[in-house]
Design a protein around this motif. Structure first.
Motif, PDB file in Angstrom:
ATOM      1  N   SER A 246       0.815  -1.219   0.000  1.00  0.00           N
ATOM      2  CA  SER A 246       0.000   0.000   0.000  1.00  0.00           C
ATOM      3  C   SER A 246       0.848   1.269   0.000  1.00  0.00           C
ATOM      4  O   SER A 246       0.356   2.343  -0.348  1.00  0.00           O
ATOM      5  CB  SER A 246      -0.933   0.009   1.215  1.00  0.00           C
ATOM      6  N   LYS A 248       3.777   1.368  -1.684  1.00  0.00           N
ATOM      7  CA  LYS A 248       4.702   1.183  -2.805  1.00  0.00           C
ATOM      8  C   LYS A 248       4.135   1.818  -4.067  1.00  0.00           C
ATOM      9  O   LYS A 248       2.964   1.659  -4.390  1.00  0.00           O
ATOM     10  CB  LYS A 248       4.945  -0.306  -3.053  1.00  0.00           C
ATOM     11  N   SER A 249       4.979   2.555  -4.759  1.00  0.00           N
ATOM     12  CA  SER A 249       4.616   3.060  -6.078  1.00  0.00           C
ATOM     13  C   SER A 249       5.588   2.459  -7.085  1.00  0.00           C
ATOM     14  O   SER A 249       6.726   2.129  -6.744  1.00  0.00           O
ATOM     15  CB  SER A 249       4.677   4.593  -6.123  1.00  0.00           C
ATOM     16  N   LYS A 251       7.517   2.989 -10.627  1.00  0.00           N
ATOM     17  CA  LYS A 251       7.946   3.915 -11.666  1.00  0.00           C
ATOM     18  C   LYS A 251       8.459   3.102 -12.854  1.00  0.00           C
ATOM     19  O   LYS A 251       9.033   2.023 -12.679  1.00  0.00           O
ATOM     20  CB  LYS A 251       9.068   4.827 -11.159  1.00  0.00           C
ATOM     21  N   ASN A 259      10.381  -0.237  -8.115  1.00  0.00           N
ATOM     22  CA  ASN A 259       9.525  -0.169  -6.932  1.00  0.00           C
ATOM     23  C   ASN A 259      10.092   0.850  -5.947  1.00  0.00           C
ATOM     24  O   ASN A 259      11.265   0.783  -5.578  1.00  0.00           O
ATOM     25  CB  ASN A 259       9.438  -1.537  -6.252  1.00  0.00           C
ATOM     26  N   TYR A 261       9.187   2.655  -2.208  1.00  0.00           N
ATOM     27  CA  TYR A 261       8.337   2.677  -1.018  1.00  0.00           C
ATOM     28  C   TYR A 261       8.392   4.059  -0.365  1.00  0.00           C
ATOM     29  O   TYR A 261       9.451   4.673  -0.273  1.00  0.00           O
ATOM     30  CB  TYR A 261       8.794   1.617  -0.015  1.00  0.00           C
ATOM     31  N   ASP A 263       7.394   6.973  -1.391  1.00  0.00           N
ATOM     32  CA  ASP A 263       7.987   7.884  -2.370  1.00  0.00           C
ATOM     33  C   ASP A 263       7.801   9.342  -1.936  1.00  0.00           C
ATOM     34  O   ASP A 263       6.674   9.828  -1.844  1.00  0.00           O
ATOM     35  CB  ASP A 263       7.324   7.654  -3.730  1.00  0.00           C
TER      36      ASP A 263
END
Length: 357
Positions: A246, A248-249, A251, A259, A261, A263
């Motif tokens: 949840s 984690k984005s 790119k 990945n 975390y 961000d």
């Protein structure tokens, strides 16, 4: 070398004796040994963070296996895509002794595996074996058949399972932790003192650039003649501890997913003269240079670093964006708007001062 090893033996025995007096746990003693192995290894913080986590994980599972309430983190469960089989163990006659034995074998195997090939391997292995002998264990015992009820076998099994699982956790341990797809945008800057003329051919001031030196020593004092790589730019691929999807984005760049975390967004970049981002970039660069100038060994200033003097910043005064930073940080004197804490909420008493130069 012999004198150095004798000193290491003396140091580790002093540590063990001190730990016994202070009544620290055997797990604490193994973590101290792991930290000593870190000091003798290459300077690679991400790799060592993973090593410390996995050693701690192995010891926790060895402890939890003998508890009626706690459950193991990995035994009988999974790490990433690797499932660890576990059928339970017979109850020992003395739980504490069994725990300490299982913990010790798990830690011994993990640390020995992770620091094989380290520049400090001889010293680390010597300390490991000395510790096992001091505790009365036989490090040559390698069985992983924990169904026998032998705690050492359980410790060996935990380490064996974790070592295997970690080969698939995204760290590329089997490949020496090398980067698999990251490529620097900028060409290597070769520092030739006789002909060095600056960095006129750099492609991007906002991207990392490898620097080639005739001789490079890392923070552990290890010499290199090759150009250091970017350390762990792909580490977002590694199976994390306590980081949920949840936060984690993902790119995408150059056909690869990255990945990230928690961000925080991109930092200010240097660009055109008068550009707001450029001004913020320069402010940050200036702040680092200014605060670095405070690190003078001859500076007689002493100050309190206890919670009585640091922290407790009103939430409403925290910066919300980069533009707020210059007002939040004290450029000339260092520090921020910390008010400190009057009372330790645990003891109900004022914090003891911690005065340092």
């Amino acid at each position: 070398m012999k004198a150095y090893l004798r000193y290491s033996l003396f140091a580790i025995l002093i540590t063990i004796s001190s730990s016994s007096v202070a009544q620290t746990s055997v797990a604490h003693e193994w973590i101290d040994i792991n930290l000593e192995a870190v000091r003798k290894d290459f300077a690679r913080p991400t790799v060592h963070a993973r090593n410390l986590w996995h050693t701690s994980l192995a010891m926790y599972d060895a402890w939890a296996a003998y508890d009626s309430v706690a459950t193991p983190y990995f035994l009988g469960k999974s790490l990433g895509n690797y499932n660890s089989a576990y059928d339970g163990i017979p109850e020992p006659a003395v739980i504490q002794s069994a725990r300490e034995e299982a913990i010790s074998f798990a830690a011994y195997r993990m640390i020995r595996h992770r620091y094989t090939g380290s520049p400090g391997q001889v010293n680390t292995f010597f300390i490991l074996d000395t510790m096992m002998t001091h505790l009365g264990y036989d490090p040559s015992f390698t069985s992983i058949d924990y169904s026998t009820g032998i705690p050492a076998a359980l410790g060996n099994y935990i380490a064996q399972q974790l070592i295997t699982a970690a080969m698939f956790d995204g760290a590329n341990e089997s490949g020496g932790y090398d980067n698999l797809y990251y490529e620097p945008v900028n060409e290597e800057l070769v520092i030739d003192q006789a002909h060095f003329i600056g960095n006129p051919d750099i492609d991007s001031l906002n991207r990392w650039q490898p620097i080639g030196l005739t001789l490079f020593c890392d923070q552990g004092g290890n010499p290199f003649v090759s150009t250091p790589d970017f350390l762990s730019p792909e580490w977002g691929d590694v199976v994390p501890f306590s980081l949920a999807d949840s936060v984690k984005s993902v790119k995408t760049r150059d056909g690869n997913d990255w990945n990230v975390y928690h961000d925080p967004g991109p930092p200010p970049k240097i660009g055109l003269e008068g550009d707001a981002e450029t001004d913020l970039y320069r402010w940050g660069f200036d702040l680092v240079a200014k605060w670095s100038s405070h690190l003078d060994p001859d500076d007689p200033t002493i100050w309190d670093i206890s919670p009585a003097s640091i922290g407790n910043i009103p939430f409403e005064t925290l910066p919300e964006n980069y533009e707020d930073y210059p007002d939040f940080y004290d450029r000339d004197n260092g520090g921020d708007a910390s008010q400190g804490h009057d009372i330790n909420p645990h003891t109900g008493m004022p914090y003891e001062p911690q005065i340092v130069p």
